[in-house]
Design a protein around this motif. Structure first.
Motif, PDB file in Angstrom:
ATOM      1  N   SER A 373       3.079  -5.926  -1.269  1.00  0.00           N
ATOM      2  CA  SER A 373       3.091  -6.497   0.081  1.00  0.00           C
ATOM      3  C   SER A 373       3.729  -7.877   0.076  1.00  0.00           C
ATOM      4  O   SER A 373       4.480  -8.240   0.998  1.00  0.00           O
ATOM      5  CB  SER A 373       1.654  -6.580   0.608  1.00  0.00           C
ATOM      6  N   VAL A 376       7.500  -7.593   0.044  1.00  0.00           N
ATOM      7  CA  VAL A 376       8.016  -7.288   1.380  1.00  0.00           C
ATOM      8  C   VAL A 376       8.080  -8.559   2.228  1.00  0.00           C
ATOM      9  O   VAL A 376       9.067  -8.819   2.927  1.00  0.00           O
ATOM     10  CB  VAL A 376       7.141  -6.226   2.070  1.00  0.00           C
ATOM     11  N   LEU A 402       9.720  -1.788  -5.073  1.00  0.00           N
ATOM     12  CA  LEU A 402       8.718  -1.230  -4.163  1.00  0.00           C
ATOM     13  C   LEU A 402       8.553   0.267  -4.386  1.00  0.00           C
ATOM     14  O   LEU A 402       7.420   0.775  -4.452  1.00  0.00           O
ATOM     15  CB  LEU A 402       9.130  -1.507  -2.717  1.00  0.00           C
TER      16      LEU A 402
END
Length: 425
Positions: A373, A376, A402
Protein backbone atom coordinates in the motif's frame (compact mmCIF):
# COMPACT_ATOMS: atom_id res chain seq x y z
CA UNK A 1 25.74 -10.57 36.95
CA UNK A 2 28.24 -9.88 34.15
CA UNK A 3 25.39 -8.73 31.88
CA UNK A 4 24.36 -6.21 34.54
CA UNK A 5 27.93 -4.98 34.81
CA UNK A 6 28.23 -4.54 31.06
CA UNK A 7 24.94 -2.65 30.96
CA UNK A 8 26.03 -0.32 33.75
CA UNK A 9 29.40 0.32 32.17
CA UNK A 10 27.78 0.83 28.78
CA UNK A 11 25.49 3.48 30.22
CA UNK A 12 28.48 5.05 31.98
CA UNK A 13 30.40 5.16 28.71
CA UNK A 14 27.43 6.61 26.84
CA UNK A 15 26.86 9.37 29.37
CA UNK A 16 30.55 10.22 29.34
CA UNK A 17 30.56 10.43 25.56
CA UNK A 18 27.45 12.58 25.60
CA UNK A 19 28.84 15.15 28.05
CA UNK A 20 32.25 14.98 26.37
CA UNK A 21 30.63 15.70 23.00
CA UNK A 22 28.97 18.81 24.35
CA UNK A 23 32.15 20.03 26.07
CA UNK A 24 34.26 19.30 22.99
CA UNK A 25 31.81 21.19 20.82
CA UNK A 26 32.19 24.18 23.15
CA UNK A 27 35.99 23.83 22.85
CA UNK A 28 36.58 23.17 26.54
CA UNK A 29 40.30 23.17 27.35
CA UNK A 30 39.96 21.02 30.44
CA UNK A 31 38.18 17.86 29.25
CA UNK A 32 36.44 16.66 26.11
CA UNK A 33 35.18 13.75 24.08
CA UNK A 34 37.75 11.25 25.40
CA UNK A 35 38.29 12.50 28.96
CA UNK A 36 34.68 12.44 30.16
CA UNK A 37 34.08 8.77 29.24
CA UNK A 38 37.26 7.89 31.12
CA UNK A 39 36.10 9.85 34.16
CA UNK A 40 32.63 8.28 34.22
CA UNK A 41 33.95 4.76 33.85
CA UNK A 42 36.52 5.47 36.55
CA UNK A 43 33.66 6.40 38.86
CA UNK A 44 31.73 3.27 37.94
CA UNK A 45 34.68 1.00 38.58
CA UNK A 46 35.39 2.77 41.89
CA UNK A 47 31.78 2.27 42.95
CA UNK A 48 31.94 -1.44 42.22
CA UNK A 49 35.17 -1.69 44.19
CA UNK A 50 33.51 0.16 47.07
CA UNK A 51 30.95 -2.64 47.38
CA UNK A 52 33.74 -4.89 48.62
CA UNK A 53 36.11 -2.41 50.29
CA UNK A 54 33.86 0.38 51.54
CA UNK A 55 32.82 3.85 50.47
CA UNK A 56 36.28 5.29 51.09
CA UNK A 57 37.28 3.98 47.64
CA UNK A 58 34.83 6.31 45.93
CA UNK A 59 35.91 9.20 48.14
CA UNK A 60 39.57 8.55 47.35
CA UNK A 61 38.83 8.47 43.64
CA UNK A 62 36.89 11.72 43.83
CA UNK A 63 39.71 13.41 45.74
CA UNK A 64 42.27 12.17 43.21
CA UNK A 65 40.24 13.49 40.29
CA UNK A 66 39.64 16.81 42.07
CA UNK A 67 43.36 17.10 42.67
CA UNK A 68 44.04 16.61 38.96
CA UNK A 69 41.52 19.29 38.02
CA UNK A 70 43.04 21.77 40.48
CA UNK A 71 46.57 21.12 39.24
CA UNK A 72 45.49 21.41 35.60
CA UNK A 73 43.81 24.76 36.21
CA UNK A 74 46.80 26.09 38.14
CA UNK A 75 49.12 25.16 35.26
CA UNK A 76 46.77 26.76 32.75
CA UNK A 77 46.67 30.00 34.68
CA UNK A 78 50.46 30.40 34.44
CA UNK A 79 50.49 31.14 30.74
CA UNK A 80 48.51 30.97 27.49
CA UNK A 81 50.84 28.44 25.93
CA UNK A 82 50.46 25.65 28.45
CA UNK A 83 48.63 22.71 26.87
CA UNK A 84 47.07 20.82 29.77
CA UNK A 85 44.90 17.76 29.25
CA UNK A 86 43.50 15.18 31.61
CA UNK A 87 43.35 12.26 29.22
CA UNK A 88 46.56 10.61 30.36
CA UNK A 89 45.87 11.26 34.03
CA UNK A 90 42.28 9.96 33.83
CA UNK A 91 43.39 6.95 31.82
CA UNK A 92 46.03 6.17 34.44
CA UNK A 93 43.46 6.30 37.25
CA UNK A 94 41.02 4.18 35.28
CA UNK A 95 43.60 1.59 34.37
CA UNK A 96 44.55 1.41 38.06
CA UNK A 97 40.93 0.64 38.91
CA UNK A 98 40.69 -1.87 36.07
CA UNK A 99 43.81 -3.60 37.29
CA UNK A 100 42.32 -3.91 40.75
CA UNK A 101 39.02 -5.15 39.36
CA UNK A 102 40.80 -7.68 37.18
CA UNK A 103 42.07 -9.37 40.34
CA UNK A 104 39.04 -8.87 42.58
CA UNK A 105 36.08 -8.92 40.17
CA UNK A 106 35.19 -10.12 36.71
CA UNK A 107 38.16 -10.62 34.41
CA UNK A 108 35.92 -10.51 31.32
CA UNK A 109 34.51 -7.11 32.21
CA UNK A 110 37.94 -5.73 33.13
CA UNK A 111 39.44 -6.84 29.80
CA UNK A 112 36.53 -5.34 27.86
CA UNK A 113 36.84 -1.97 29.63
CA UNK A 114 40.60 -1.95 29.19
CA UNK A 115 40.24 -2.57 25.47
CA UNK A 116 37.72 0.26 25.25
CA UNK A 117 40.18 2.63 26.93
CA UNK A 118 42.86 1.65 24.44
CA UNK A 119 40.54 2.30 21.50
CA UNK A 120 39.48 5.70 22.88
CA UNK A 121 43.09 6.75 23.29
CA UNK A 122 44.02 5.54 19.81
CA UNK A 123 41.10 7.28 18.07
CA UNK A 124 42.07 10.77 19.19
CA UNK A 125 42.38 12.31 15.70
CA UNK A 126 39.39 10.41 14.33
CA UNK A 127 37.08 11.53 17.15
CA UNK A 128 38.27 15.13 17.00
CA UNK A 129 37.75 15.26 13.22
CA UNK A 130 34.25 13.86 13.66
CA UNK A 131 33.38 16.47 16.29
CA UNK A 132 34.67 19.26 14.04
CA UNK A 133 32.11 18.23 11.40
CA UNK A 134 29.16 18.39 13.79
CA UNK A 135 27.30 21.69 13.60
CA UNK A 136 24.80 23.31 15.91
CA UNK A 137 21.91 21.65 14.08
CA UNK A 138 23.48 18.21 14.48
CA UNK A 139 24.18 18.77 18.17
CA UNK A 140 20.53 19.76 18.59
CA UNK A 141 19.47 16.49 16.94
CA UNK A 142 21.59 14.49 19.39
CA UNK A 143 20.20 16.35 22.40
CA UNK A 144 16.63 15.92 21.17
CA UNK A 145 17.18 12.18 20.84
CA UNK A 146 18.57 12.16 24.38
CA UNK A 147 15.36 13.83 25.58
CA UNK A 148 13.24 11.33 23.68
CA UNK A 149 15.11 8.23 24.81
CA UNK A 150 16.68 9.02 28.20
CA UNK A 151 14.38 11.67 29.68
CA UNK A 152 10.85 10.92 28.48
CA UNK A 153 10.99 7.11 28.13
CA UNK A 154 12.08 6.21 31.70
CA UNK A 155 9.30 8.23 33.36
CA UNK A 156 6.41 6.80 31.33
CA UNK A 157 4.20 4.21 33.08
CA UNK A 158 4.57 0.61 31.96
CA UNK A 159 0.85 -0.20 32.26
CA UNK A 160 -2.02 -0.60 29.78
CA UNK A 161 -4.88 1.88 29.49
CA UNK A 162 -7.79 2.84 27.28
CA UNK A 163 -10.20 0.84 25.11
CA UNK A 164 -9.30 -2.84 24.71
CA UNK A 165 -6.59 -2.30 27.35
CA UNK A 166 -3.85 -2.09 24.69
CA UNK A 167 -2.34 1.40 25.12
CA UNK A 168 0.93 1.12 27.04
CA UNK A 169 2.69 4.54 27.18
CA UNK A 170 6.11 2.99 27.79
CA UNK A 171 5.84 0.51 24.90
CA UNK A 172 4.43 3.16 22.56
CA UNK A 173 7.30 5.54 23.29
CA UNK A 174 9.81 2.69 23.05
CA UNK A 175 8.69 2.22 19.44
CA UNK A 176 9.13 5.96 18.91
CA UNK A 177 12.72 5.68 20.20
CA UNK A 178 13.37 2.77 17.82
CA UNK A 179 12.10 4.60 14.74
CA UNK A 180 13.78 7.90 15.62
CA UNK A 181 17.02 6.02 16.28
CA UNK A 182 16.91 4.39 12.82
CA UNK A 183 16.21 7.73 11.18
CA UNK A 184 18.95 9.45 13.16
CA UNK A 185 21.52 6.85 12.11
CA UNK A 186 20.67 7.55 8.48
CA UNK A 187 20.79 11.30 9.09
CA UNK A 188 24.31 11.18 10.52
CA UNK A 189 25.43 8.82 7.78
CA UNK A 190 24.23 11.51 5.38
CA UNK A 191 26.17 14.14 7.32
CA UNK A 192 29.33 12.02 7.15
CA UNK A 193 29.14 11.30 3.42
CA UNK A 194 27.73 14.72 2.51
CA UNK A 195 25.42 15.90 -0.24
CA UNK A 196 27.70 14.45 -2.89
CA UNK A 197 26.85 10.90 -1.87
CA UNK A 198 26.51 8.65 -4.87
CA UNK A 199 23.15 7.76 -6.33
CA UNK A 200 23.01 4.33 -4.73
CA UNK A 201 24.16 5.61 -1.35
CA UNK A 202 21.66 8.46 -1.60
CA UNK A 203 18.84 5.96 -2.00
CA UNK A 204 20.08 3.86 0.92
CA UNK A 205 20.34 6.86 3.24
CA UNK A 206 16.96 8.10 2.04
CA UNK A 207 15.41 4.76 2.91
CA UNK A 208 16.92 4.87 6.40
CA UNK A 209 15.72 8.41 7.07
CA UNK A 210 12.35 8.35 5.25
CA UNK A 211 11.59 6.73 1.91
CA UNK A 212 8.42 8.83 1.58
CA UNK A 213 10.31 12.09 2.13
CA UNK A 214 12.95 10.95 -0.38
CA UNK A 215 10.21 10.18 -2.90
CA UNK A 216 8.67 13.64 -2.50
CA UNK A 217 12.04 15.39 -2.76
CA UNK A 218 13.25 13.61 -5.90
CA UNK A 219 9.86 13.69 -7.59
CA UNK A 220 9.80 17.47 -7.26
CA UNK A 221 13.34 17.72 -8.63
CA UNK A 222 12.32 15.99 -11.87
CA UNK A 223 10.14 19.00 -12.73
CA UNK A 224 13.38 20.78 -13.53
CA UNK A 225 15.14 18.56 -16.08
CA UNK A 226 18.39 20.50 -15.62
CA UNK A 227 18.49 19.55 -11.94
CA UNK A 228 17.78 15.83 -11.73
CA UNK A 229 17.07 13.37 -14.54
CA UNK A 230 14.06 11.07 -14.44
CA UNK A 231 16.32 8.04 -14.61
CA UNK A 232 18.36 9.09 -11.59
CA UNK A 233 15.30 10.10 -9.57
CA UNK A 234 13.66 6.76 -10.32
CA UNK A 235 16.74 4.86 -9.19
CA UNK A 236 17.00 6.81 -5.92
CA UNK A 237 13.28 6.47 -5.13
CA UNK A 238 13.27 2.76 -5.93
CA UNK A 239 16.44 2.16 -3.88
CA UNK A 240 14.95 4.00 -0.90
CA UNK A 241 11.79 1.88 -1.19
CA UNK A 242 13.87 -1.32 -1.25
CA UNK A 243 15.73 -0.18 1.85
CA UNK A 244 12.36 0.42 3.54
CA UNK A 245 11.61 -3.31 3.09
CA UNK A 246 14.93 -4.15 4.75
CA UNK A 247 13.99 -1.68 7.47
CA UNK A 248 10.67 -3.51 8.00
CA UNK A 249 12.46 -6.84 8.44
CA UNK A 250 14.86 -5.21 10.92
CA UNK A 251 11.97 -3.77 12.93
CA UNK A 252 10.32 -7.18 13.14
CA UNK A 253 13.60 -8.75 14.25
CA UNK A 254 14.01 -6.17 17.03
CA UNK A 255 10.42 -6.11 18.32
CA UNK A 256 9.47 -9.76 17.75
CA UNK A 257 12.65 -11.85 17.34
CA UNK A 258 10.76 -15.09 17.88
CA UNK A 259 8.74 -14.53 14.70
CA UNK A 260 11.59 -13.81 12.28
CA UNK A 261 11.87 -17.37 10.94
CA UNK A 262 8.26 -17.20 9.72
CA UNK A 263 7.82 -13.50 8.94
CA UNK A 264 11.14 -12.64 7.26
CA UNK A 265 11.24 -15.12 4.31
CA UNK A 266 8.18 -13.85 2.36
CA UNK A 267 9.21 -10.24 2.96
CA UNK A 268 12.78 -11.07 1.97
CA UNK A 269 11.50 -12.63 -1.28
CA UNK A 270 9.96 -9.30 -2.30
CA UNK A 271 13.09 -7.47 -1.15
CA UNK A 272 15.27 -9.75 -3.28
CA UNK A 273 13.19 -8.94 -6.36
CA UNK A 274 13.57 -5.22 -5.65
CA UNK A 275 17.32 -5.61 -5.24
CA UNK A 276 17.56 -7.40 -8.59
CA UNK A 277 15.52 -4.71 -10.34
CA UNK A 278 17.57 -2.00 -8.64
CA UNK A 279 20.82 -3.68 -9.71
CA UNK A 280 19.70 -3.73 -13.33
CA UNK A 281 18.76 -0.04 -13.15
CA UNK A 282 22.05 0.87 -11.50
CA UNK A 283 24.07 -1.00 -14.13
CA UNK A 284 22.59 1.09 -16.93
CA UNK A 285 22.44 4.42 -15.06
CA UNK A 286 25.48 4.27 -12.81
CA UNK A 287 27.25 7.12 -14.63
CA UNK A 288 24.63 9.67 -13.59
CA UNK A 289 25.35 11.63 -10.40
CA UNK A 290 23.53 14.21 -8.36
CA UNK A 291 23.69 15.89 -4.97
CA UNK A 292 21.46 14.40 -2.30
CA UNK A 293 18.88 16.93 -1.01
CA UNK A 294 19.31 18.37 2.47
CA UNK A 295 17.76 16.03 5.04
CA UNK A 296 15.62 17.12 7.98
CA UNK A 297 16.45 16.25 11.58
CA UNK A 298 14.42 13.07 12.36
CA UNK A 299 14.76 13.53 16.14
CA UNK A 300 12.42 16.51 16.45
CA UNK A 301 10.04 16.15 19.39
CA UNK A 302 7.07 17.15 17.24
CA UNK A 303 7.79 14.35 14.76
CA UNK A 304 8.20 11.88 17.63
CA UNK A 305 4.84 12.90 19.10
CA UNK A 306 3.15 12.56 15.71
CA UNK A 307 4.56 9.07 15.19
CA UNK A 308 3.58 8.09 18.73
CA UNK A 309 0.01 9.25 18.05
CA UNK A 310 -0.10 7.34 14.75
CA UNK A 311 1.25 4.21 16.40
CA UNK A 312 -1.32 4.42 19.22
CA UNK A 313 -4.12 4.97 16.68
CA UNK A 314 -2.98 1.93 14.67
CA UNK A 315 -2.93 -0.20 17.84
CA UNK A 316 -6.49 0.84 18.68
CA UNK A 317 -7.69 0.36 15.10
CA UNK A 318 -6.07 -3.08 14.91
CA UNK A 319 -7.64 -4.19 18.19
CA UNK A 320 -11.04 -2.89 17.10
CA UNK A 321 -10.81 -4.54 13.69
CA UNK A 322 -9.68 -7.83 15.17
CA UNK A 323 -12.58 -7.96 17.64
CA UNK A 324 -15.37 -6.45 15.56
CA UNK A 325 -14.54 -7.16 11.91
CA UNK A 326 -12.23 -10.19 11.87
CA UNK A 327 -9.42 -10.72 9.37
CA UNK A 328 -10.95 -8.51 6.69
CA UNK A 329 -10.93 -5.58 9.09
CA UNK A 330 -7.25 -6.10 9.87
CA UNK A 331 -6.35 -5.91 6.21
CA UNK A 332 -8.31 -2.68 5.81
CA UNK A 333 -6.32 -1.18 8.71
CA UNK A 334 -3.08 -2.36 7.08
CA UNK A 335 -3.99 -0.76 3.75
CA UNK A 336 -4.99 2.58 5.24
CA UNK A 337 -2.13 2.87 7.74
CA UNK A 338 0.40 1.72 5.15
CA UNK A 339 -0.50 4.66 2.92
CA UNK A 340 1.15 7.14 5.29
CA UNK A 341 3.42 5.19 7.67
CA UNK A 342 4.30 1.53 7.30
CA UNK A 343 6.45 1.60 10.45
CA UNK A 344 3.44 1.95 12.75
CA UNK A 345 1.55 -1.07 11.41
CA UNK A 346 4.79 -3.09 11.27
CA UNK A 347 5.59 -2.44 14.92
CA UNK A 348 2.04 -2.95 16.19
CA UNK A 349 1.63 -6.18 14.22
CA UNK A 350 5.01 -7.43 15.42
CA UNK A 351 3.99 -6.89 19.04
CA UNK A 352 0.72 -8.76 18.49
CA UNK A 353 2.63 -11.68 16.98
CA UNK A 354 5.23 -11.67 19.75
CA UNK A 355 2.54 -11.82 22.45
CA UNK A 356 0.63 -14.55 20.64
CA UNK A 357 -2.44 -12.39 19.93
CA UNK A 358 -2.03 -12.75 16.17
CA UNK A 359 -1.13 -15.75 14.05
CA UNK A 360 2.23 -15.42 12.32
CA UNK A 361 0.86 -16.23 8.86
CA UNK A 362 -1.68 -13.45 9.21
CA UNK A 363 0.91 -11.12 10.70
CA UNK A 364 3.42 -11.14 7.86
CA UNK A 365 0.60 -10.78 5.35
CA UNK A 366 -0.66 -7.67 7.12
CA UNK A 367 2.83 -6.18 7.08
CA UNK A 368 3.31 -7.00 3.39
CA UNK A 369 -0.09 -5.52 2.50
CA UNK A 370 0.86 -2.31 4.32
CA UNK A 371 4.22 -2.18 2.51
CA UNK A 372 2.56 -2.68 -0.88
CA UNK A 373 0.00 0.00 0.00
CA UNK A 374 2.88 2.34 0.77
CA UNK A 375 4.39 1.67 -2.67
CA UNK A 376 1.09 2.63 -4.30
CA UNK A 377 0.99 5.83 -2.25
CA UNK A 378 4.54 6.76 -3.29
CA UNK A 379 3.74 6.08 -6.94
CA UNK A 380 0.81 8.49 -6.65
CA UNK A 381 3.13 11.10 -5.11
CA UNK A 382 5.52 10.78 -8.07
CA UNK A 383 2.57 11.16 -10.44
CA UNK A 384 1.40 14.31 -8.66
CA UNK A 385 4.77 15.95 -7.99
CA UNK A 386 7.11 14.62 -10.70
CA UNK A 387 7.21 14.66 -14.46
CA UNK A 388 5.55 12.11 -16.70
CA UNK A 389 8.78 10.27 -17.50
CA UNK A 390 9.59 9.64 -13.83
CA UNK A 391 6.04 8.50 -13.12
CA UNK A 392 6.01 6.04 -16.00
CA UNK A 393 9.26 4.45 -14.83
CA UNK A 394 8.18 4.25 -11.19
CA UNK A 395 4.77 2.91 -12.18
CA UNK A 396 6.38 0.05 -14.12
CA UNK A 397 8.85 -0.84 -11.37
CA UNK A 398 6.38 -0.56 -8.51
CA UNK A 399 3.81 -2.40 -10.63
CA UNK A 400 6.19 -5.37 -10.98
CA UNK A 401 6.81 -5.39 -7.23
CA UNK A 402 3.09 -5.05 -6.51
CA UNK A 403 2.25 -8.05 -8.70
CA UNK A 404 5.05 -10.06 -7.12
CA UNK A 405 3.85 -9.10 -3.65
CA UNK A 406 0.30 -10.17 -4.43
CA UNK A 407 1.59 -13.49 -5.74
CA UNK A 408 3.55 -13.99 -2.52
CA UNK A 409 0.39 -13.25 -0.51
CA UNK A 410 -1.58 -15.75 -2.57
CA UNK A 411 0.91 -18.52 -3.27
CA UNK A 412 3.35 -18.51 -0.34
CA UNK A 413 3.06 -22.02 1.15
CA UNK A 414 2.06 -22.11 4.80
CA UNK A 415 3.98 -25.36 5.09
CA UNK A 416 7.18 -23.40 4.45
CA UNK A 417 6.30 -20.96 7.24
CA UNK A 418 5.57 -23.84 9.60
CA UNK A 419 8.88 -25.50 8.71
CA UNK A 420 10.72 -22.22 9.35
CA UNK A 421 9.10 -21.90 12.77
CA UNK A 422 10.03 -25.47 13.74
CA UNK A 423 13.59 -24.95 12.53
CA UNK A 424 13.93 -21.77 14.60
CA UNK A 425 12.75 -23.58 17.71
Amino acid sequence: MELELFQTLGISLGLGLLVGLQRQHDQSELAGIRTFPLITMFGTISAYLAQDFGGWVVAAGLLSLAGLVVVANLMRSKGPYVDVGLTTEAAALLMYAIGAYLALGSGTVAVAVGATVAVLLHLKDTLHNLISRIGQRDLKAIMQFVVISLVILPVLPDDTYGPYNVLNPYNIWLMVVLIVGIGLSGYFAYKIFGQKAGTLLGGILGGLISSTATTVSYARRTKDSSNTSSNLATLVIFTASAVSFARIITEVAVVAPGTVATVAPPLAAVLLLMLLLGAVMYFFKRDETDKMPEQENPAQLKMALVFGAIYAAVILATSFAKEQLGSSGLYMVAIVSGLTDVDAITLSTSRLMQTGNLELNNGWRLILVAALSNLVFKAVLVGLLGNRSAFSRIAVLFGIVLVAGLLVLWLWPEEFSLLSSLTAQ
